[in-house]
Write an enzyme that holds these catalytic residues in place. Structure first.
Site, PDB file in Angstrom:
ATOM      1  N   ARG A   1       0.819  -1.213   0.000  1.00 46.75           N
ATOM      2  CA  ARG A   1       0.000   0.000   0.000  1.00 46.75           C
ATOM      3  C   ARG A   1       0.850   1.258   0.000  1.00 46.75           C
ATOM      4  O   ARG A   1       1.809   1.351   0.757  1.00 46.75           O
ATOM      5  CB  ARG A   1      -0.919   0.021   1.235  1.00 46.75           C
TER       6      ARG A   1
ATOM      7  N   ARG B   1       0.799  -6.566  12.367  1.00 45.55           N
ATOM      8  CA  ARG B   1       0.304  -5.901  13.573  1.00 45.55           C
ATOM      9  C   ARG B   1       0.120  -6.889  14.715  1.00 45.55           C
ATOM     10  O   ARG B   1       0.269  -6.525  15.882  1.00 45.55           O
ATOM     11  CB  ARG B   1      -1.019  -5.174  13.278  1.00 45.55           C
TER      12      ARG B   1
ATOM     13  N   GLU C   1      -6.330  -0.912  15.321  1.00 48.64           N
ATOM     14  CA  GLU C   1      -6.981  -1.819  14.380  1.00 48.64           C
ATOM     15  C   GLU C   1      -6.066  -2.977  13.981  1.00 48.64           C
ATOM     16  O   GLU C   1      -4.902  -2.778  13.647  1.00 48.64           O
ATOM     17  CB  GLU C   1      -7.388  -1.043  13.128  1.00 48.64           C
TER      18      GLU C   1
ATOM     19  N   ARG D   1       2.169   1.163  10.150  1.00 45.63           N
ATOM     20  CA  ARG D   1       1.711   1.473   8.796  1.00 45.63           C
ATOM     21  C   ARG D   1       2.870   1.326   7.830  1.00 45.63           C
ATOM     22  O   ARG D   1       3.741   2.180   7.750  1.00 45.63           O
ATOM     23  CB  ARG D   1       1.153   2.894   8.758  1.00 45.63           C
TER      24      ARG D   1
ATOM     25  N   SER E   1     -10.447  -5.942  10.067  1.00 46.91           N
ATOM     26  CA  SER E   1     -11.564  -5.160   9.586  1.00 46.91           C
ATOM     27  C   SER E   1     -12.468  -6.123   8.843  1.00 46.91           C
ATOM     28  O   SER E   1     -12.063  -6.702   7.847  1.00 46.91           O
ATOM     29  CB  SER E   1     -11.021  -4.085   8.649  1.00 46.91           C
TER      30      SER E   1
END
Length: 427
Positions: free
Chosen positions: A261, A389, A348, A276, A351
């Site tokens: 990403r 994560r 998070e 991130r 999701s």
RNA sequence: GGAGAGGUGUCCGAGCGGUCGAAGGAGCACGCCUGGAAAGUGUGUAAGGGGUAACUCUUCGAGGGUUCGAAUCCCUCCCUCUCCGCCA
């Protein structure tokens, strides 16, 4: 993509629901496009019909051995008129499509109003936040002995990458294996392996294109290829332009891939550590189900993701995303947020979303029950979990204050029985 | 990368300028047959769009072109298969 027929029937109520996610649906523009479409389509089809009829007559005359010259003459400039009509119609269709493709999914009635993550609604909490008798470090400090090397990654690639060493790498691998095995053996998922480079149609199908091109890594070259931002893209697109037998439902896939990403627009946020990254590992759950089943499936899928955190004994909470935080294609999303002691907050880690038929319509993913007409599937997916994560969460929650990290019980079989990781020595 | 052969409906497969949205088969649906099933047998069955409707339009890998008319002819691209080359 939304159902145009439903939109036509009641654009006002669609606009009202889209407001919940802060999207301004231009009803006037829609009505205008719709009425233009109607007249241009009628005109074009009328001309097409005329041409078809006359051409057919020529064919018949010729077969009967008659003179076709007068019939051909009668056609005159019909072809040219048709070309013009078609051109106008196509132009409008392009405009119309562009407009429709830019409209996000309708949020479910249970989605709370709100602007951003501040307005997300907490559903539940699980686990006990650990009480340390020392100051817990975050993963960057824990890995500073050499296990996590961001500087070298910056040299060989750039910012937002990581080089990892030794036991931590194995721990990440163990996490992925553990997750996959759990979903396959206990939750009935079928594992798939997929390409990490996909074409534009696939990204369009799941909704990353055309709106979010800037978030993707595009591969240079003549053909339009992209690195996958999530396994959701290749896995869901397995069923693009397919009609599957109803008996095959539900289809449940688990897939472990790296994700790429660009995260454009998020500079300044989460610049520290591995939260991130441009590249990270994820185990993804994807379901394609009968339309009547998708809300049950969302609960089930969310529970599957939760079970990983529970087995790892990591404290977490679940939140429903508010309208403003909802992704483009989702009708409803439940996030799992894991407790990170180093940051002193929930972050998070999964999701889980129900897309209803929004993605399925874009990619024409359908099923057929018996002799019935094909019907659009409902698609869902969720992280089960984001491996990178989860690694952070394990490091931070299982630290002992002496530079060691205890290996969660369920992971030990995957770690050759290892009980602790010595972070101080570069793991 | 080179040479050749192909890409047709849910699937297999015929068609190679007009009456083709497309033969035939499988599958599926509904009947008949049967105590019930299998087998057999009859009928139906592509998808998507527009229109209150009658009806109509589009689609034979994708995009262009030729033609009054294209699944059929021409061009470009993509993909599959066989052989050769290269290579984890």
């Amino acid at each position: 993509m939304l159902d145009v027929r439903a939109l036509r029937q009641d654009p006002q109520s669609a606009a009202k629901r889209l407001k919940i996610r802060g999207f301004d649906f231009d009803v006037e523009r829609f009505d205008l496009l719709e009425s233009q479409r109607k007249s241009l389509q009628a005109e074009t089809e009328q001309l097409q019909n005329e041409r078809n009829t006359k051409s057919k007559a020529i064919g018949k005359a010729k077969a009967a051995g008659e003179d076709i010259a007068p019939l051909v003459a009668e056609i005159g400039n019909l072809g040219d008129r048709l070309d013009v009509a078609r051109e106008n119609f196509n132009q409008l269709q392009d405009e119309y499509q562009l407009f429709l493709r830019g409209v996000p999914n309708l949020p479910d009635a249970s989605v709370p109003a709100g602007a951003d993550e501040e307005d997300n609604e907490e559903l539940s909490r699980w686990g006990k936040i650990p009480n340390f008798n020392f100051d817990p470090k975050d993963h960057v400090d824990l890995g500073a002995g050499g296990a996590l090397d961001f500087e070298t990654a910056a040299k060989i690639s750039g910012s937002r990458f990581v080089v990892m060493h030794g036991g931590v790498v194995r721990l990440q691998r163990a996490l992925a294996q553990f997750m996959i095995d759990t979903h396959v053996n206990e939750h009935g998922y079928h594992e798939v392996y997929v390409p990490y480079i996909v074409n534009a149609d696939s990204l369009y199908g799941t909704g990353q294109l055309p709106k979010f091109a800037d978030d993707q890594f595009k591969v240079a070259g003549e053909a339009e290829f992209y690195l996958i931002p999530t396994a959701e893209v290749p896995v869901t697109n397995i069923y693009r332009d397919e009609i599957v037998a109803g008996e095959r439902l539900p289809i449940k896939h688990v897939c472990h891939t790296p994700c790429f990403r660009r995260e454009a627009g998020s500079y300044g946020r989460d610049t520290r550590g591995m939260i991130r990254q441009h590249q990270f590992e994820k185990v993804e759950l994807v379901q394609l189900v009968h339309p009547n089943e998708s809300w049950n499936a969302l609960e089930e899928l969310t529970a599957h993701a939760e079970s990983i955190l529970k087995k790892l004994e990591l404290p977490f909470r679940t939140v429903v995303l508010c309208g403003g935080d909802l992704g483009f294609s989702a009708a409803k999303t439940v996030d799992l947020e894991v407790w990170l002691p180093g940051q002193g907050q929930y972050r998070e880690i999964s999701s889980c979303s129900n897309f209803l038929d929004f993605q399925a319509r874009r990619m024409q993913a359908r099923f057929r029950a018996g002799g019935d007409k094909p019907e659009l599937l409902h698609t869902l997916n969720g992280s089960g979990l984001a491996v990178g994560r989860t690694l952070i969460a394990v490091l931070e929650n299982y630290q002992d204050g002496d530079g060691r990290v205890h290996i969660p019980d369920v992971l030990r079989p995957y770690m050759g029985g290892m009980q602790t990781l010595d972070m101080a020595s570069g793991a």
